[in-house]
Write a protein that holds these residues in place. Structure first.
Motif, PDB file in Angstrom:
ATOM      1  N   PHE A   1       0.797  -1.223   0.000  1.00  0.00           N
ATOM      2  CA  PHE A   1       0.000   0.000   0.000  1.00  0.00           C
ATOM      3  C   PHE A   1       0.828   1.271   0.000  1.00  0.00           C
ATOM      4  CE2 PHE A   1      -3.159  -3.097   1.496  1.00  0.00           C
ATOM      5  CZ  PHE A   1      -4.095  -2.888   0.490  1.00  0.00           C
ATOM      6  N   VAL A   2       2.060   1.223   0.464  1.00  0.00           N
ATOM      7  CA  VAL A   2       2.878   2.435   0.441  1.00  0.00           C
ATOM      8  C   VAL A   2       3.824   2.473  -0.754  1.00  0.00           C
ATOM      9  CG1 VAL A   2       2.751   2.767   2.934  1.00  0.00           C
ATOM     10  CG2 VAL A   2       4.692   1.549   1.968  1.00  0.00           C
ATOM     11  N   GLY A   3       3.801   1.419  -1.557  1.00  0.00           N
ATOM     12  CA  GLY A   3       4.588   1.439  -2.783  1.00  0.00           C
ATOM     13  C   GLY A   3       5.998   0.910  -2.643  1.00  0.00           C
ATOM     14  N   ASP A   4       6.276   0.180  -1.560  1.00  0.00           N
ATOM     15  CA  ASP A   4       7.613  -0.395  -1.391  1.00  0.00           C
ATOM     16  C   ASP A   4       7.809  -1.680  -2.185  1.00  0.00           C
ATOM     17  OD1 ASP A   4       8.262   1.662   0.298  1.00  0.00           O
ATOM     18  OD2 ASP A   4       8.067   0.491   2.134  1.00  0.00           O
ATOM     19  N   VAL A   5       6.749  -2.180  -2.796  1.00  0.00           N
ATOM     20  CA  VAL A   5       6.820  -3.382  -3.620  1.00  0.00           C
ATOM     21  C   VAL A   5       6.722  -2.934  -5.074  1.00  0.00           C
ATOM     22  CG1 VAL A   5       5.709  -5.583  -4.187  1.00  0.00           C
ATOM     23  CG2 VAL A   5       5.717  -4.765  -1.828  1.00  0.00           C
ATOM     24  N   SER A   6       7.554  -3.476  -5.920  1.00  0.00           N
ATOM     25  CA  SER A   6       7.564  -3.047  -7.314  1.00  0.00           C
ATOM     26  C   SER A   6       6.248  -3.386  -8.009  1.00  0.00           C
ATOM     27  CB  SER A   6       8.726  -3.689  -8.075  1.00  0.00           C
ATOM     28  OG  SER A   6       8.448  -5.055  -8.320  1.00  0.00           O
ATOM     29  N   ARG A   7       5.911  -2.586  -8.980  1.00  0.00           N
ATOM     30  CA  ARG A   7       4.702  -2.851  -9.775  1.00  0.00           C
ATOM     31  C   ARG A   7       4.799  -4.204 -10.461  1.00  0.00           C
ATOM     32  NH1 ARG A   7       4.499   2.676 -12.956  1.00  0.00           N
ATOM     33  NH2 ARG A   7       6.670   2.337 -12.632  1.00  0.00           N
ATOM     34  N   ARG A   8       5.985  -4.571 -10.876  1.00  0.00           N
ATOM     35  CA  ARG A   8       6.173  -5.865 -11.542  1.00  0.00           C
ATOM     36  C   ARG A   8       5.807  -6.997 -10.587  1.00  0.00           C
ATOM     37  NH1 ARG A   8      11.499  -6.983 -14.627  1.00  0.00           N
ATOM     38  NH2 ARG A   8      10.219  -7.086 -16.462  1.00  0.00           N
ATOM     39  N   ALA A   9       6.246  -6.904  -9.337  1.00  0.00           N
ATOM     40  CA  ALA A   9       5.928  -7.951  -8.361  1.00  0.00           C
ATOM     41  C   ALA A   9       4.424  -7.996  -8.097  1.00  0.00           C
ATOM     42  CB  ALA A   9       6.680  -7.703  -7.059  1.00  0.00           C
ATOM     43  N   LEU A  10       3.808  -6.835  -7.969  1.00  0.00           N
ATOM     44  CA  LEU A  10       2.370  -6.794  -7.696  1.00  0.00           C
ATOM     45  C   LEU A  10       1.537  -7.297  -8.864  1.00  0.00           C
ATOM     46  CD1 LEU A  10       2.050  -3.388  -5.834  1.00  0.00           C
ATOM     47  CD2 LEU A  10       1.820  -5.678  -4.863  1.00  0.00           C
ATOM     48  N   ALA A  11       2.064  -7.204 -10.049  1.00  0.00           N
ATOM     49  CA  ALA A  11       1.308  -7.640 -11.230  1.00  0.00           C
ATOM     50  C   ALA A  11       1.337  -9.151 -11.402  1.00  0.00           C
ATOM     51  CB  ALA A  11       1.861  -6.970 -12.482  1.00  0.00           C
ATOM     52  N   GLY A  12       2.263  -9.818 -10.742  1.00  0.00           N
ATOM     53  CA  GLY A  12       2.378 -11.260 -10.908  1.00  0.00           C
ATOM     54  C   GLY A  12       1.678 -12.034  -9.811  1.00  0.00           C
ATOM     55  N   PRO A  13       1.162 -13.191 -10.125  1.00  0.00           N
ATOM     56  CA  PRO A  13       0.428 -13.987  -9.139  1.00  0.00           C
ATOM     57  C   PRO A  13       1.302 -14.560  -8.032  1.00  0.00           C
ATOM     58  CG  PRO A  13       0.662 -15.208 -11.182  1.00  0.00           C
ATOM     59  CD  PRO A  13       1.177 -13.827 -11.438  1.00  0.00           C
ATOM     60  N   MET A  14       2.596 -14.711  -8.256  1.00  0.00           N
ATOM     61  CA  MET A  14       3.465 -15.316  -7.245  1.00  0.00           C
ATOM     62  C   MET A  14       3.517 -14.489  -5.968  1.00  0.00           C
ATOM     63  SD  MET A  14       4.283 -18.218  -8.217  1.00  0.00           S
ATOM     64  CE  MET A  14       5.361 -18.598  -6.857  1.00  0.00           C
ATOM     65  N   PHE A  15       3.457 -13.172  -6.098  1.00  0.00           N
ATOM     66  CA  PHE A  15       3.478 -12.323  -4.909  1.00  0.00           C
ATOM     67  C   PHE A  15       2.309 -12.684  -3.995  1.00  0.00           C
ATOM     68  CE2 PHE A  15       2.088  -8.665  -2.496  1.00  0.00           C
ATOM     69  CZ  PHE A  15       3.256  -8.261  -1.876  1.00  0.00           C
ATOM     70  N   TYR A  16       1.141 -12.852  -4.589  1.00  0.00           N
ATOM     71  CA  TYR A  16      -0.071 -13.130  -3.811  1.00  0.00           C
ATOM     72  C   TYR A  16      -0.076 -14.554  -3.258  1.00  0.00           C
ATOM     73  CZ  TYR A  16      -1.213  -8.782  -5.986  1.00  0.00           C
ATOM     74  OH  TYR A  16      -1.157  -7.470  -6.393  1.00  0.00           O
ATOM     75  N   LEU A  17       0.444 -15.493  -4.036  1.00  0.00           N
ATOM     76  CA  LEU A  17       0.538 -16.853  -3.533  1.00  0.00           C
ATOM     77  C   LEU A  17       1.475 -16.935  -2.332  1.00  0.00           C
ATOM     78  CD1 LEU A  17       0.590 -18.876  -6.876  1.00  0.00           C
ATOM     79  CD2 LEU A  17      -1.258 -18.787  -5.181  1.00  0.00           C
ATOM     80  N   LYS A  18       2.607 -16.270  -2.434  1.00  0.00           N
ATOM     81  CA  LYS A  18       3.545 -16.236  -1.303  1.00  0.00           C
ATOM     82  C   LYS A  18       2.894 -15.581  -0.096  1.00  0.00           C
ATOM     83  CE  LYS A  18       7.753 -16.077  -4.078  1.00  0.00           C
ATOM     84  NZ  LYS A  18       8.870 -15.225  -4.500  1.00  0.00           N
ATOM     85  N   LEU A  19       2.152 -14.519  -0.338  1.00  0.00           N
ATOM     86  CA  LEU A  19       1.471 -13.815   0.742  1.00  0.00           C
ATOM     87  C   LEU A  19       0.471 -14.741   1.456  1.00  0.00           C
ATOM     88  CD1 LEU A  19       0.970 -11.003   2.104  1.00  0.00           C
ATOM     89  CD2 LEU A  19      -0.873 -10.726   0.454  1.00  0.00           C
ATOM     90  N   LEU A  20      -0.274 -15.485   0.668  1.00  0.00           N
ATOM     91  CA  LEU A  20      -1.296 -16.353   1.241  1.00  0.00           C
ATOM     92  C   LEU A  20      -0.723 -17.556   1.973  1.00  0.00           C
ATOM     93  CD1 LEU A  20      -3.953 -16.319  -1.593  1.00  0.00           C
ATOM     94  CD2 LEU A  20      -4.089 -15.199   0.629  1.00  0.00           C
ATOM     95  N   PHE A  21       0.440 -18.012   1.564  1.00  0.00           N
ATOM     96  CA  PHE A  21       1.006 -19.213   2.155  1.00  0.00           C
ATOM     97  C   PHE A  21       2.155 -18.952   3.121  1.00  0.00           C
ATOM     98  CE2 PHE A  21      -1.184 -20.696  -1.648  1.00  0.00           C
ATOM     99  CZ  PHE A  21      -2.044 -21.616  -1.057  1.00  0.00           C
ATOM    100  N   LYS A  22       2.301 -17.729   3.577  1.00  0.00           N
ATOM    101  CA  LYS A  22       3.320 -17.400   4.579  1.00  0.00           C
ATOM    102  C   LYS A  22       2.895 -17.934   5.917  1.00  0.00           C
ATOM    103  CE  LYS A  22       5.742 -13.480   2.748  1.00  0.00           C
ATOM    104  NZ  LYS A  22       6.376 -12.256   3.062  1.00  0.00           N
TER     105      LYS A  22
END
Length: 97
Positions: A76-97
């Motif tokens: 939400f503050v923009g510390d994650v690159s747009r490229r990372a946010l556009a890919g599904p792996m970021f969200y999968l990692k988030l959900l399975f942490k």
């Protein structure tokens, strides 16, 4: 940034004495040109978080796991690159942490 673009567009309109919709459309063109990629990622995030069960899952994980909270904060503050946010792996990692 959008406010600065609005002021610059308005100043140009005053300078040229042209307040037509074509003249003022410069604002939309610049906003989408300069901010479009970020706005697109934000919209994707909104759509994802509108899925009730998914939203509940993410919030439950964030409540229990500091690394999930940190990942959400970074999104939400923009510390994650747009490229990372556009890919599904970021969200999968988030959900399975």
């Amino acid at each position: 940034k959008s406010a600065r673009i609005a002021v610059e567009t308005a100043a140009t309109a005053v300078k040229e004495n042209d307040f037509s919709s074509e003249s003022l459309a410069r604002y939309d063109k610049r906003v989408w040109s300069e901010l479009g990629p970020e706005l697109g990622v934000g919209r994707k995030m909104q759509k994802i978080l509108q899925i009730g069960p998914l939203q509940d899952l993410v919030l439950r994980k964030a409540k229990k796991n500091p690394s999930v909270r940190e990942a959400l904060r970074a999104m939400f503050v923009g510390d994650v690159s747009r490229r990372a946010l556009a890919g599904p792996m970021f969200y999968l990692k988030l959900l399975f942490k």
